[in-house]
Enzyme design. Structure first.
Site, PDB file in Angstrom:
ATOM      1  N   HIS A  55       2.868  -0.834   2.633  1.00 12.15           N
ATOM      2  CA  HIS A  55       4.102  -0.991   3.162  1.00 12.15           C
ATOM      3  C   HIS A  55       4.817  -2.088   3.144  1.00 12.15           C
ATOM      4  CE1 HIS A  55       3.159   3.111   5.224  1.00 12.15           C
ATOM      5  NE2 HIS A  55       2.022   2.673   5.184  1.00 12.15           N
ATOM      6  N   GLY A  59      -2.413  14.934  -1.831  1.00 14.97           N
ATOM      7  CA  GLY A  59      -2.535  14.340  -0.392  1.00 14.97           C
ATOM      8  C   GLY A  59      -3.681  13.407  -0.352  1.00 14.97           C
ATOM      9  N   LEU A  73      -3.217   9.052  -3.259  1.00 16.32           N
ATOM     10  CA  LEU A  73      -3.467   8.456  -4.629  1.00 16.32           C
ATOM     11  C   LEU A  73      -2.279   8.646  -5.400  1.00 16.32           C
ATOM     12  CD1 LEU A  73      -7.140   9.716  -5.147  1.00 16.32           C
ATOM     13  CD2 LEU A  73      -6.374   7.352  -4.425  1.00 16.32           C
ATOM     14  N   SER A  74      -1.178   8.969  -5.029  1.00 15.66           N
ATOM     15  CA  SER A  74       0.182   9.141  -5.580  1.00 15.66           C
ATOM     16  C   SER A  74       0.262  10.254  -6.814  1.00 15.66           C
ATOM     17  CB  SER A  74       0.577   7.909  -6.124  1.00 15.66           C
ATOM     18  OG  SER A  74       1.940   7.654  -6.449  1.00 15.66           O
ATOM     19  N   SER A  84       2.142  12.954  -6.563  1.00 15.93           N
ATOM     20  CA  SER A  84       3.566  13.269  -6.786  1.00 15.93           C
ATOM     21  C   SER A  84       4.240  12.177  -7.677  1.00 15.93           C
ATOM     22  CB  SER A  84       4.416  13.383  -5.599  1.00 15.93           C
ATOM     23  OG  SER A  84       4.706  11.953  -4.888  1.00 15.93           O
ATOM     24  N   GLU A 123      12.247  11.150  -5.784  1.00 12.37           N
ATOM     25  CA  GLU A 123      11.411  11.289  -4.601  1.00 12.37           C
ATOM     26  C   GLU A 123      12.247  11.231  -3.340  1.00 12.37           C
ATOM     27  OE1 GLU A 123       7.236  11.179  -3.079  1.00 12.37           O
ATOM     28  OE2 GLU A 123       8.287  11.800  -5.216  1.00 12.37           O
ATOM     29  N   ASP A 153       4.484   3.143  -6.223  1.00 14.12           N
ATOM     30  CA  ASP A 153       3.873   4.137  -6.784  1.00 14.12           C
ATOM     31  C   ASP A 153       4.368   4.409  -8.291  1.00 14.12           C
ATOM     32  OD1 ASP A 153       2.450   4.388  -4.560  1.00 14.12           O
ATOM     33  OD2 ASP A 153       3.390   5.995  -3.781  1.00 14.12           O
TER      34      ASP A 153
END
Length: 392
Positions: A35, A126, A129-130, A132, A170, A182
């Site tokens: 973050h 989900g 681990l990225s 998308s 994204e 990511d």
């Protein structure tokens, strides 16, 4: 059969001819620096061997066709959409991720003629681990290849520019307010290294990272609790950070000096103080981790990983009971350090474990989940691997 061979074979089966190229991009683990990316801070990711592979064939009718091999072993077709009609909300669902990349490229000025895409994914979804971004980065490179602007070709955008295109897809198309961590990791990481990345400046340094060389492993514990950036409290935390920076009259929380943290927090509403404290101390932990790795003191990063988890759990409040169980159990049974990774609210944790203790930690974590009547976690060793590239 490799994932590239599988994607190429499925493409030929569906479209009656060979694909023009196959590209892939990896998932990632962020060793530390959670973050901090959307606060203009520092991150330290590495790429996983798990990849998403895209076989592509160009079209001339400005249509985009997408299909994917699902986890159920069946082929799932997405809608066929005109490139010129792509917009947020059209299409929706999983197809929004590859379509969003085409939309971002189109709006940036790339003249896409259309394409057929066949997707084979190996990055657990989900799990934090990225998955998308692995998909989006592979699609971006494949689509750029169709207009002769893939990396290495004349006039190609830099990896940093591609990362920002993927971020736009994204954020603005798929509706997930992620930062640059990511995409950059998936595109730019190299084998046996972590990427020390300054999000504000774009400066990047490959830091050697080979835990096995010193008798350690980095164990990934996928809790199998699904999370989604577009549905979780991720966006709420990000807005809180932006509000705090605005109140402090700073460009981003990266600009809060560690030495001034106490005085800075006193200027903020009580609900924003924990967010700021996490971001400032997490940036410090990233830099401290880099110092230890440069000196070859791998074991010394363990307490930094654990401190990161405590901060994410107590200040940023993005952990979950399952993540806490994974971390606490690993620490109690021999891990030198452990923390949750990713956006939070589910997903995975990592644990730095002596090779000799790996089996004991794994068994303890599985037993702890079973005692709590939770789904069995998925565990594997994270091996720093190569970033995105062309497979064939």
């Amino acid at each position: 059969m490799t994932a590239a061979d599988r994607a190429a074979a499925l493409f030929a089966e569906k479209h009656g001819g060979a694909s023009s190229a196959v590209w892939s991009a990896p998932g990632r683990v962020n060793l530390i620096g959670e973050h901090t990316d959307y606060n203009d801070g520092f991150v330290l990711p590495f790429a996983l061997p798990h990849r998403t592979t895209v076989a592509i064939g160009p079209r001339t009718d400005r249509q985009l066709s997408v299909a994917t091999l699902g986890s159920d072993g069946h082929l799932h077709d997405g809608p066929v959409v005109a490139i010129d009609e792509l917009r947020p909300g059209n299409p929706t669902g999983w197809a929004a991720y590859p379509a969003g990349v085409a939309w971002a490229l189109r709006d940036t000025g790339f003249e896409l003629g259309g394409a057929n895409l066949m997707i084979v994914g190996q990055v657990p979804t989900g799990a934090g681990l990225s998955s998308s971004h692995a998909l989006e980065c592979a699609v971006a490179l494949a689509l750029l290849n169709t207009v002769h602007h893939a990396p290495g070709e004349p006039g190609a955008p830099s990896l940093g520019e591609i990362a920002r295109l993927v971020q736009r897809a994204e954020n603005d198309f798929a509706g997930a307010p992620t930062g640059l961590l990511d995409q950059t990791a998936s595109l730019a990481c190299t084998e046996a290294h972590v990427l020390f990345f300054d999000v504000r400046t774009g400066d990047a340094e490959q830091i050697p990272f080979d835990p096995r060389s010193v008798g350690l492993e980095l164990l990934v514990i996928d809790t199998r609790v699904k999370h989604s950036h577009s549905e979780s409290g991720y966006g709420q935390r990000r807005r809180g950070c932006e509000r705090a920076a605005e109140l402090l009259e700073l460009k981003a929380l990266r600009d809060v000096a560690s030495d001034d943290l106490a005085a800075t927090l006193a200027k903020l509403p009580e609900d924003l103080r924990p967010l700021v404290r996490h971001v400032v101390t997490e940036n410090d932990r990233v830099r401290a981790t880099v110092d230890q790795l440069r000196a070859g003191r791998y074991a010394e990063i363990g307490p930094l990983l654990t401190a990161s988890h405590v901060s994410l759990r107590d200040d940023y409040r993005v952990s979950s009971p399952e993540l806490n169980l994974a971390v606490d159990t690993a620490l109690d049974t021999g891990a030198l350090g452990a923390r949750m990774i990713g956006g939070g609210f589910g997903g995975s944790a990592i644990a730095l474990v002596p090779v000799a203790d790996r089996d004991r930690v794994e068994h303890a974590v599985r037993d702890a989940f079973e005692r709590q009547h939770l789904a069995a976690p998925r565990l594997f060793t994270a091996v720093p691997s190569a970033g995105a590239g062309r497979d064939r």
